[in-house]
Design an enzyme around this catalytic site. Structure first.
Site, PDB file in Angstrom:
ATOM      1  N   THR A  80       0.742  -1.212  -0.055  1.00  0.00           N
ATOM      2  CA  THR A  80       0.029   0.004  -0.147  1.00  0.00           C
ATOM      3  C   THR A  80       0.681   1.294   0.034  1.00  0.00           C
ATOM      4  OG1 THR A  80      -1.904   1.082   0.915  1.00  0.00           O
ATOM      5  CG2 THR A  80      -0.333   0.017   2.662  1.00  0.00           C
ATOM      6  N   LYS A 105       3.450   1.433  -3.638  1.00  0.00           N
ATOM      7  CA  LYS A 105       3.253   0.492  -4.984  1.00  0.00           C
ATOM      8  C   LYS A 105       4.039   0.659  -6.486  1.00  0.00           C
ATOM      9  CE  LYS A 105      -1.679   0.562  -3.404  1.00  0.00           C
ATOM     10  NZ  LYS A 105      -3.086   0.730  -3.540  1.00  0.00           N
ATOM     11  N   ASN A 156       0.164  -3.824  -6.199  1.00  0.00           N
ATOM     12  CA  ASN A 156      -0.304  -3.904  -4.713  1.00  0.00           C
ATOM     13  C   ASN A 156      -0.325  -5.295  -4.225  1.00  0.00           C
ATOM     14  OD1 ASN A 156      -2.664  -5.115  -6.016  1.00  0.00           O
ATOM     15  ND2 ASN A 156      -3.985  -4.446  -4.565  1.00  0.00           N
ATOM     16  N   GLY A 210      -1.466   8.008  -7.282  1.00  0.00           N
ATOM     17  CA  GLY A 210      -1.347   6.379  -7.621  1.00  0.00           C
ATOM     18  C   GLY A 210      -2.638   5.581  -7.829  1.00  0.00           C
ATOM     19  N   ALA A 211      -3.648   5.983  -6.853  1.00  0.00           N
ATOM     20  CA  ALA A 211      -4.838   5.382  -6.780  1.00  0.00           C
ATOM     21  C   ALA A 211      -5.750   5.656  -8.152  1.00  0.00           C
ATOM     22  CB  ALA A 211      -5.677   5.836  -5.409  1.00  0.00           C
ATOM     23  N   ARG A 241      -6.533  18.671  -8.751  1.00  0.00           N
ATOM     24  CA  ARG A 241      -5.921  19.988  -8.178  1.00  0.00           C
ATOM     25  C   ARG A 241      -4.693  20.645  -9.102  1.00  0.00           C
ATOM     26  NH1 ARG A 241      -4.212  19.720  -1.975  1.00  0.00           N
ATOM     27  NH2 ARG A 241      -2.809  18.419  -3.060  1.00  0.00           N
ATOM     28  N   THR A 242      -3.934  19.606  -9.246  1.00  0.00           N
ATOM     29  CA  THR A 242      -2.698  19.967  -9.901  1.00  0.00           C
ATOM     30  C   THR A 242      -3.018  19.721 -11.355  1.00  0.00           C
ATOM     31  OG1 THR A 242      -1.447  19.504  -8.327  1.00  0.00           O
ATOM     32  CG2 THR A 242      -0.066  19.885 -10.127  1.00  0.00           C
ATOM     33  N   TYR A 282     -12.232   4.558   2.559  1.00  0.00           N
ATOM     34  CA  TYR A 282     -12.949   3.664   3.625  1.00  0.00           C
ATOM     35  C   TYR A 282     -13.131   4.217   4.897  1.00  0.00           C
ATOM     36  CZ  TYR A 282      -8.917   1.233   3.957  1.00  0.00           C
ATOM     37  OH  TYR A 282      -7.555   0.846   3.786  1.00  0.00           O
TER      38      TYR A 282
END
Ligand code: ATR
Length: 488
Positions: free
Chosen positions: A286, A290, A311, A355-356, A376-377, A443
């Site tokens: 995680t 990753k 992962n 990454g996600a 945002r960027t 989560y």
């Protein structure tokens, strides 16, 4: 070597309170440690009575402040306190390394107690750990204890290596803190006589303690032996990972001799060395590792190749193999939502370009969706969009305008709104219409401000626990070859 014991450190202010705690956890514990330095002053003359109040063996410890305890009075009064308590026939007495007093130790052993000769280092793993522990074995009858503080994965590796050199020594070797957590669960791999635990919601007797029920019910401590297959998760931070509670119960259900342990990792290379030393069979990866594990992989599945993120790492005869179960794990709740037929061509907004988001965008692009990436960027959105042939924009009014045409499904992949900063909402300027499907991969908390706004407007919301579980089920299959069992 015998399987290690679970020791519960009792840190109550009264003997009565300790008796109650002892009774509560008795079914999970082999030995109690009476931490008399936590007791109220008025209780100290009664310490000898404690052995009669519990049904297990007892260690008597009066820990000084400099060793992480609470005893503040003179060394002479501490020694006198222990001497007076010996009439209680304790099974073990903790005696610090520097307290070399033959007469005192003779009194302890002639009372029938075994000496646990200990040292604590709250700053480091000393370089001379092995020779120092050897020197501490004076009579050959004592148990030698070292509690040290690994501050990196390399430090943790040196603790496990030291244990390998001290196989013949009757000892307790502990890595404290987050980096050392695995040494508590894997006491049998270190050849430790016991592992220490603390009661839930009470003073942690040392950094890194968990409660005995978790040690036994989640990690199945007493079933871990030489042939236990070792799995785990690496990340940084790792303290609050839920993965051990997903994987370990499944081993139990399928009667597999395996354990899944969290490792805080700062240096992936050092972890691969540790994984070889411990013969780790596979591990989850995680944030932030990753991408970092990729140079160490012998083979990669297509999702890892395409996303540049891995992962799941599995040991094979040819070397480490990398998989990305986030991709299918992400899709699983959507496929269920669409009753198995994911509609090709739907228009989706993905918030975030980290990454996600890579795994999410890859999954959506592979499924034939049209994707708009807002970040945002903006430059990061552009780069990711180029990789997967998507549209992109900044998370500003222009981006929100473009969203109007890409709002059948909205996927939130940033950490804005995640604990501890739950006040953030990455899409503050967007008003939900109510017909969007809104999927967030966070989560903790399950319902963020963002999801709560969507739900209030009547949107279908999908929470991050669904993806967490689905990616873990796939990992479980890759690790063990078995389907994740139902009804856990
Ligand atoms: P992960 O692997 O969880 O995706 P990451 O690669 O660090 O983590 O990416 C974090 C993502 O969350 C990025 O898209 C980041 O936006 P920037 O690229 O502009 O940094 C986004 N993010 C983090 N905090 C945010 C906030 N307060 N508002 C909006 N986006 C945020």
């Amino acid at each position: 070597m015998e399987n290690p014991n679970i020791c519960l450190a009792l840190t109550g202010e009264t003997l009565k309170k300790n008796e109650e705690t002892a009774r509560k956890y008795s079914g999970y514990v082999d030995i109690f440690e009476l931490r008399a330095d936590f007791l109220n002053h008025s209780e100290l003359p009664l310490i000898a009575e404690f052995t009669g109040m519990v049904d297990k063996k007892v260690i008597l410890t009066v820990r000084r402040e400099r060793d992480g305890g609470k005893y503040r009075e003179s060394e002479a009064s501490r020694v006198n306190l222990i001497k007076a308590a010996l009439s209680g026939k304790f099974d073990f007495v903790d005696v610090e390394e520097d307290l070399r007093d033959r007469e005192y130790e003779k009194l302890i052993t002639s009372s029938g107690a075994v000496v646990i000769r200990s040292f604590h280092d709250f700053d480091n793993v000393p370089e001379n750990l092995v020779s120092r522990m050897r020197k501490m074995a004076v009579s050959g009858k004592e148990i030698v204890k070292a509690a040290v503080m690994p501050k990196s994965t390399a430090d943790l590796l040196s603790v496990f290596k030291a244990a390998g050199e001290l196989k013949d020594l009757k000892k307790i070797l502990i890595g404290m803190g987050d980096y050392g957590f695995s040494t508590r669960v894997l006491a049998s791999r270190l050849g430790s006589f016991l592992t220490y635990t603390s009661a839930l919601n009470e003073h942690q007797a040392a950094p890194g303690h968990i409660d005995p029920e978790t040690m036994e019910e989640v990690y199945r401590f007493s079933a871990i032996d030489e042939s236990t297959r070792l799995f785990g998760i690496i990340g940084n931070p790792i303290g609050h990972t839920l993965s051990p509670k997903i994987h370990n119960p499944a081993y139990r259900k399928l009667n597999m001799n395996a354990v899944y342990v969290p490792f805080k990792v700062d240096d992936v290379k050092a972890f691969f060395e540790l994984a070889d030393l411990l013969q780790v069979q596979g591990f989850s990866v995680t944030i932030p590792h990753k991408g970092n594990v990729i140079p160490f992989l012998r083979k990669k599945d297509p999702a890892t190749e395409k996303t540049g993120a891995c992962n799941t790492v599995v040991r094979t005869a040819e070397g480490w193999q990398g998989h990305n179960t986030d991709v299918d794990g992400f899709l699983y709740p959507l496929v269920r939502h669409y009753k198995g037929s994911f509609p090709r061509g739907i228009k989706v907004t993905v918030i975030g370009a980290g990454g996600a988001a890579r795994a999410v965008v890859h999954a959506l692009a592979e499924s034939g969706c049209s994707v708009l990436i807002l970040n945002r960027t903006a430059s990061k959105a552009e780069k990711l969009a180029e990789n997967f042939g998507c549209k992109w924009a900044s998370l500003d009014s222009e981006g929100l305008k473009m969203m109007e045409d890409f709002s059948e499904l909205i996927v939130q992949t940033t950490n804005a709104g995640m604990e501890p900063d739950t006040t953030l909402d990455p899409l503050e300027g967007y008003s939900f219409k109510g017909n969007e499907i809104v999927y967030e991969i966070i989560y903790k908390p399950l319902i963020t401000r963002f999801l709560s706004r969507a739900r209030e407007k009547g949107c279908t919301v999908i929470t991050g626990d669904k993806m967490l579980l689905a990616q873990a089920w796939r990992q479980f299959k890759l690790f063990t070859g078995h389907e994740y069992p139902e009804n856990i």
